[in-house]
Design a protein around this motif. Structure first.
Motif, PDB file in Angstrom:
ATOM      1  N   HIS A 423    -155.807  27.749 -53.007  1.00  0.00           N
ATOM      2  CA  HIS A 423    -155.312  29.104 -53.227  1.00  0.00           C
ATOM      3  C   HIS A 423    -153.807  29.033 -53.428  1.00  0.00           C
ATOM      4  O   HIS A 423    -153.080  28.527 -52.566  1.00  0.00           O
ATOM      5  CB  HIS A 423    -155.657  29.976 -52.010  1.00  0.00           C
ATOM      6  N   VAL A 424    -153.331  29.533 -54.586  1.00  0.00           N
ATOM      7  CA  VAL A 424    -151.890  29.565 -54.858  1.00  0.00           C
ATOM      8  C   VAL A 424    -151.444  31.013 -55.056  1.00  0.00           C
ATOM      9  O   VAL A 424    -152.246  31.887 -55.358  1.00  0.00           O
ATOM     10  CB  VAL A 424    -151.527  28.717 -56.092  1.00  0.00           C
ATOM     11  N   SER A 425    -150.172  31.249 -54.909  1.00  0.00           N
ATOM     12  CA  SER A 425    -149.662  32.620 -54.834  1.00  0.00           C
ATOM     13  C   SER A 425    -149.585  33.333 -56.174  1.00  0.00           C
ATOM     14  O   SER A 425    -149.809  34.540 -56.248  1.00  0.00           O
ATOM     15  CB  SER A 425    -148.268  32.621 -54.191  1.00  0.00           C
ATOM     16  N   ASP A 426    -149.252  32.605 -57.245  1.00  0.00           N
ATOM     17  CA  ASP A 426    -149.038  33.281 -58.521  1.00  0.00           C
ATOM     18  C   ASP A 426    -149.230  32.319 -59.682  1.00  0.00           C
ATOM     19  O   ASP A 426    -149.528  31.124 -59.498  1.00  0.00           O
ATOM     20  CB  ASP A 426    -147.645  33.913 -58.574  1.00  0.00           C
ATOM     21  N   ALA A 427    -149.052  32.841 -60.895  1.00  0.00           N
ATOM     22  CA  ALA A 427    -149.280  32.049 -62.094  1.00  0.00           C
ATOM     23  C   ALA A 427    -148.358  30.835 -62.161  1.00  0.00           C
ATOM     24  O   ALA A 427    -148.775  29.743 -62.557  1.00  0.00           O
ATOM     25  CB  ALA A 427    -149.101  32.920 -63.339  1.00  0.00           C
ATOM     26  N   GLN A 428    -147.113  31.000 -61.773  1.00  0.00           N
ATOM     27  CA  GLN A 428    -146.178  29.874 -61.847  1.00  0.00           C
ATOM     28  C   GLN A 428    -146.596  28.753 -60.916  1.00  0.00           C
ATOM     29  O   GLN A 428    -146.499  27.567 -61.262  1.00  0.00           O
ATOM     30  CB  GLN A 428    -144.760  30.337 -61.505  1.00  0.00           C
ATOM     31  N   ALA A 429    -147.088  29.126 -59.729  1.00  0.00           N
ATOM     32  CA  ALA A 429    -147.570  28.099 -58.810  1.00  0.00           C
ATOM     33  C   ALA A 429    -148.762  27.355 -59.402  1.00  0.00           C
ATOM     34  O   ALA A 429    -148.889  26.128 -59.234  1.00  0.00           O
ATOM     35  CB  ALA A 429    -147.946  28.734 -57.473  1.00  0.00           C
ATOM     36  N   LEU A 434    -151.009  22.443 -62.041  1.00  0.00           N
ATOM     37  CA  LEU A 434    -151.711  21.833 -63.160  1.00  0.00           C
ATOM     38  C   LEU A 434    -150.847  20.795 -63.871  1.00  0.00           C
ATOM     39  O   LEU A 434    -151.335  19.730 -64.269  1.00  0.00           O
ATOM     40  CB  LEU A 434    -152.169  22.917 -64.144  1.00  0.00           C
ATOM     41  N   ARG A 435    -149.580  21.096 -64.034  1.00  0.00           N
ATOM     42  CA  ARG A 435    -148.687  20.146 -64.689  1.00  0.00           C
ATOM     43  C   ARG A 435    -148.631  18.816 -63.930  1.00  0.00           C
ATOM     44  O   ARG A 435    -148.500  17.748 -64.544  1.00  0.00           O
ATOM     45  CB  ARG A 435    -147.282  20.743 -64.803  1.00  0.00           C
TER      46      ARG A 435
END
Length: 476
Positions: A423-429, A434-435
């Motif tokens: 579970h991550v907080s937002d799109a940037q996370a 993924l990167r």
């Protein structure tokens, strides 16, 4: 748009003309609400929104070639002033459709509307000039704008109709009365607003109630709530689906190694083989719906099968599949999400991932909040998380707040422990994760409700690939 004088438009919408030197000047280009889309000879509809007032752009659009502005107040340029711009737009659409003489095809459903509309447009567009709803312009503003983009050459008008409550589709059919009405399914999209699937069925069925006796109601034979709508229409009923009694049906349904559906199409005039370019078995139902419309309009089964096999995706961020040069496949399905479409996308991911997993690749499901589910929200998010595990998706990335935590918890309770779900907080996370972890051969699905904006993830992954490719070229 078919050519109409400003004087005629003013009469149709019950408006007053201001600063118009010649009322007999004709509008010959589309009616638009976005000032950036104005074409010479067009008409600009000035809406007042929460943050933007279209009247502020009146001088700009006239300078760009608009003949006049459809406005709710005088604005210092040629204008037709009405009490309510939305109501006037609907009246103008009704007038144009009556003059047009084209066959109107309207479709609705809880899931798959846009994909099916795109298929219909591509298939029947081979028979005659066709105008269709762009993207998801399926409400009381988008639908009239679509109708007003038709020209004298238009023979078929394909209109997607959405609903947020009882009476919405009835209103849309009054603006643009269809001869062919298609209902895809009754699911749980917007169930928090409607209160239950029965209420959703009541709203969707307003489409077939509006059909004339010489029209056709095209209904999903595999959905009991849709099939029951046959009793609500005076039009002839045509059933599509995999049921044995369907008039237009699929048999021998299978998936190719890359996850594209193939099947044998049967219509009342014969059989043909179809291999879709679209990904996922759920598109078989959409293709059958499009085939039923095409059959009703007189196309042969061979013409329909060929057109379906060659049709692609017209609307952005709906199962857009892109393989990066490094072998990572990105599936951008981030335009919107509901439980039905989420399950379909996960099954498509699983099918696409089988070949990748055999070569050491992994499947990633980057998922976010499904909106407007009301009291069913917790259970539906939990169920999607569990399904990801049952389908052997290798990595689940749940993005966002409370609902995302429910997705991750569902996966955890189904047996996804360790690093299989996160579970991550937002799109940037999610992008950062993924990167750091993607490798050649991985397949990444990105999907959530539109408000989440998860398309950022897919676009960032593709931008990374483009930047890498440019860097390699520059370094040569």
């Amino acid at each position: 748009m078919i050519a109409l004088s400003l004087a005629e438009i003013a009469t149709v919408v019950g408006g007053q003309t201001y600063d118009i030197p010649d009322p007999q000047v004709h509008v010959t280009a589309p009616v638009v609400r976005d000032s950036r889309e104005v074409e010479p000879g067009g008409l600009f509809a000035a809406f007042v929104g929460e943050r933007v007032d279209g009247h502020d752009y009146a001088a700009q659009v006239v300078g760009a070639g608009a003949v006049a502005v459809l406005a709710s107040r005088p604005c210092g340029v040629p204008a037709i002033v009405v009490d309510d711009v939305q109501t006037a737009l609907g009246a103008l659409a009704r007038h144009v459709v009556a003059r047009l003489g084209a066959t109107l095809v309207a479709l609705t459903g809880s899931a798959g509307k846009t994909s099916t509309k795109d298929l219909i447009a591509q298939v029947i567009g081979r028979k005659a000039p066709t105008v269709w709803t762009p993207g998801s312009f399926n409400n009381e503003i988008g639908l009239p704008l679509t109708a007003l983009s038709a020209t004298d050459e238009t023979k078929f008008l394909v209109l997607e109709m959405g609903a947020r409550g009882i009476g919405h589709i009835r209103y849309l059919t009054e603006l643009t009365p269809p001869r062919i009405g298609l209902v895809l399914n009754v699911g749980t999209a917007h169930i928090g607003e409607f209160g239950g699937r029965e209420q959703i069925a009541q709203a969707k069925g307003e489409l077939v109630e509006a059909l004339p006796a010489d029209g056709a109601a095209i209904l999903n034979a595999d959905d009991p709530l849709v099939r029951a709508m046959a009793a609500r229409t005076k039009a002839r009923v045509l059933l599509f689906g995999e049921a044995e009694d369907a008039d237009v049906r699929a048999s021998n349904v299978r998936l190719t190694p890359v996850g594209q559906a193939a099947f044998t199409l049967t219509t009342p005039t014969g059989c043909g083989d179809v291999r879709l370019r679209l990904y996922g078995e759920h598109h078989v139902s959409n293709a059958l719906a499009a085939a039923a419309v095409a059959h009703e309009l007189g196309m042969s089964v061979d013409e329909i099968a060929l057109a379906l096999s060659e049709a692609g995706t017209l609307s952005r961020w709906r199962m857009e599949v892109t393989e990066r040069p490094d072998g990572v496949t990105v599936v951008n399905d981030a335009y919107n999400a509901n439980p039905e479409s989420m399950r379909a996308a996960l099954r498509a991911l699983a099918a696409m991932g089988r070949a990748a997993q055999a070569e050491g690749g992994r499947t990633w499901a980057v998922l976010g909040h499904m909106a407007e589910l009301g009291d069913d929200g917790l259970a539906e998010h939990d169920a999607v998380g569990r399904l990801a595990v049952r389908l052997n998706v290798n990595k689940l990335v749940a993005v966002g707040g409370r609902e995302a935590s429910w997705l991750q918890l569902g996966a955890y309770n189904e047996g996804s422990w360790g690093e299989e779900s996160v579970h991550v907080s937002d799109a940037q996370a999610a992008i950062d994760l993924l990167r750091s972890e993607l490798r050649p051969g991985d397949v990444v699905l990105v999907k959530a409700s539109r408000s989440v904006g998860l398309e950022r993830v897919a676009l960032a992954l593709l931008d990374d690939s483009a930047a890498s490719s440019e860097g390699q070229v520059a370094g040569r």
